[in-house]
Write a protein that holds these residues in place. Structure first.
Motif, mmCIF file in Angstrom:
data_model
loop_
_atom_site.group_PDB
_atom_site.id
_atom_site.type_symbol
_atom_site.label_atom_id
_atom_site.label_comp_id
_atom_site.label_asym_id
_atom_site.label_seq_id
_atom_site.Cartn_x
_atom_site.Cartn_y
_atom_site.Cartn_z
ATOM 1 N N UNK A 33 0.912 -0.904 0.121
ATOM 2 C CA UNK A 33 0.221 0.459 0.135
ATOM 3 C C UNK A 33 0.815 1.175 -0.074
ATOM 4 N N UNK A 34 1.592 1.084 0.748
ATOM 5 C CA UNK A 34 2.770 2.119 0.618
ATOM 6 C C UNK A 34 3.535 2.681 -0.358
ATOM 7 N N UNK A 35 3.933 1.429 -1.351
ATOM 8 C CA UNK A 35 4.753 1.538 -2.377
ATOM 9 C C UNK A 35 3.702 2.066 -3.320
ATOM 10 N N UNK A 36 2.662 2.006 -3.407
ATOM 11 C CA UNK A 36 1.233 1.952 -4.935
ATOM 12 C C UNK A 36 0.679 3.470 -3.947
ATOM 13 N N UNK A 37 1.379 4.167 -3.017
ATOM 14 C CA UNK A 37 0.705 5.302 -2.361
ATOM 15 C C UNK A 37 2.383 6.496 -2.584
ATOM 16 N N UNK A 38 3.721 6.050 -2.756
ATOM 17 C CA UNK A 38 4.325 6.725 -3.190
ATOM 18 C C UNK A 38 4.098 6.990 -4.612
ATOM 19 N N UNK A 39 3.730 5.749 -5.505
ATOM 20 C CA UNK A 39 3.745 6.143 -6.930
ATOM 21 C C UNK A 39 3.034 7.268 -7.817
ATOM 22 N N UNK A 40 1.278 7.184 -6.860
ATOM 23 C CA UNK A 40 0.050 7.485 -6.971
ATOM 24 C C UNK A 40 0.500 8.908 -6.672
ATOM 25 N N UNK A 41 1.010 9.466 -5.501
ATOM 26 C CA UNK A 41 1.723 10.553 -5.430
ATOM 27 C C UNK A 41 2.572 11.300 -6.907
ATOM 28 N N UNK A 42 3.654 10.380 -6.938
ATOM 29 C CA UNK A 42 4.058 11.138 -7.642
ATOM 30 C C UNK A 42 3.649 11.342 -9.034
ATOM 31 N N UNK A 46 12.165 13.673 -3.993
ATOM 32 C CA UNK A 46 12.593 13.549 -3.317
ATOM 33 C C UNK A 46 11.301 13.960 -2.331
ATOM 34 N N UNK A 47 11.030 14.872 -2.193
ATOM 35 C CA UNK A 47 10.085 15.242 -1.468
ATOM 36 C C UNK A 47 8.738 14.547 -1.508
ATOM 37 N N UNK A 48 8.265 14.136 -2.681
ATOM 38 C CA UNK A 48 6.922 13.421 -2.949
ATOM 39 C C UNK A 48 6.792 12.621 -2.380
ATOM 40 N N UNK A 49 7.994 11.110 -2.467
ATOM 41 C CA UNK A 49 8.086 10.724 -2.319
ATOM 42 C C UNK A 49 7.854 10.326 -0.281
ATOM 43 N N UNK A 50 9.079 11.096 0.135
ATOM 44 C CA UNK A 50 8.757 11.789 1.694
ATOM 45 C C UNK A 50 7.256 11.818 1.843
ATOM 46 N N UNK A 51 6.657 13.161 1.554
ATOM 47 C CA UNK A 51 5.073 13.266 1.708
ATOM 48 C C UNK A 51 4.345 12.007 1.145
#
Length: 276
Positions: free
Chosen positions: A185-194, A211-216
């Protein structure tokens, strides 16, 4: 023949989605009504679950809790009387506790009940900061991206856990959740937000570096899953399977938006420190 749960879920989803879209698109007041309404129902569900664990059934809490949650949510609309309203809510809960609750249950009951307007209203109401001013979905873009990130996290965690899950995340709280699901779930969230940053593609909502997008995305994903577990713990403690039944086939507000109330305010705080 009774309608299946999947059919109920589908019919409700296709009916509700246009209504929610219209409320978000139309303007400031309809967005406020949408959030205030959700928070009122969520506070009612919270109060009902807490009451289920005690012999003292204080029915007035079914009214007091939603009203107080709405009052504290409304503070984010620019009300300058925040300290007075907050103090009034706290005093009201203390008076009710003294009047109706046995001294042996007073403190846990008071803390758990007053958590509803504080967590859902005052804390969750912070999401109003993600809305812009005026008509149009563009003014809701930040809110929608954060929400869809959480929904995507929830769905991805479910499928990752179902097909790959072996290690239990919190078996006493939610036996079906796994570490593999949480990571998925976390990995998908990082991809989707990117996708919605300048390093992605399509319509840009957030001007962030990769970097900021991945952290966020990582932070709000973890917060969302913790919020989910928090509500699961409250339901398991109270002995109630579903927080409510306002959404046919889906349960209550706290069943569908459990991740929202912890993650979205944190997202709002993070964004206030970052130029977007």
């Amino acid at each position: 023949m009774a309608m299946g749960n999947l059919a109920k879920r589908s019919i409700f989803a296709f009916t509700a989605m246009p209504i929610v879209a219209l409320l978000l698109w139309y303007g400031d007041y309809t967005r406020w009504i949408f959030v205030l309404g959700l928070n009122a129902v969520a506070a009612y569900e919270w109060a009902r679950m807490v009451s289920a664990a005690y012999t003292e059934k204080v029915q007035v809490m079914n009214i007091i809790s939603p009203v107080c949650a709405v009052a504290l949510t409304a503070l984010w609309l620019g009300n300058g009387e925040a300290p007075i309203i907050l103090a009034a809510v706290i005093l009201l809960y203390i008076i009710i506790a003294f009047a109706y609750i046995d001294v042996k249950n007073l403190f846990p009951w008071l803390v758990l009940q007053i958590a509803a307007p504080l967590y859902i209203g005052l804390w969750g109401g912070m999401c109003l900061e993600l809305f812009g001013k005026g008509q149009g979905m563009v003014e809701c873009a930040k809110f929608l991206v954060v929400m869809s990130t959480l929904w995507g996290c929830d769905s991805a965690a479910y499928f990752a856990g179902r097909f790959l899950g072996k290690n239990k995340l919190a078996p006493q709280i939610s036996p079906k959740k796994t570490w593999e699901g949480a990571v998925g779930g976390t990995m998908f969230s990082m991809f989707w937000f990117w996708i919605w940053t300048t390093t992605g593609f399509g319509y840009t909502v957030f001007e962030m570096s990769l970097v900021m997008a991945m952290i966020f995305a990582f932070v709000i994903s973890v917060a969302g899953q913790l919020g989910d577990l928090l509500m699961s713990a409250l339901k398991r403690w109270s002995g109630i399977k579903d927080s409510g039944g306002i959404f046919p086939g889906h349960g209550g507000v706290l069943d569908r938006a459990d991740s929202f109330y912890l993650a979205v305010p944190i997202a709002t705080i993070l964004l206030s420190y970052y130029s977007i």
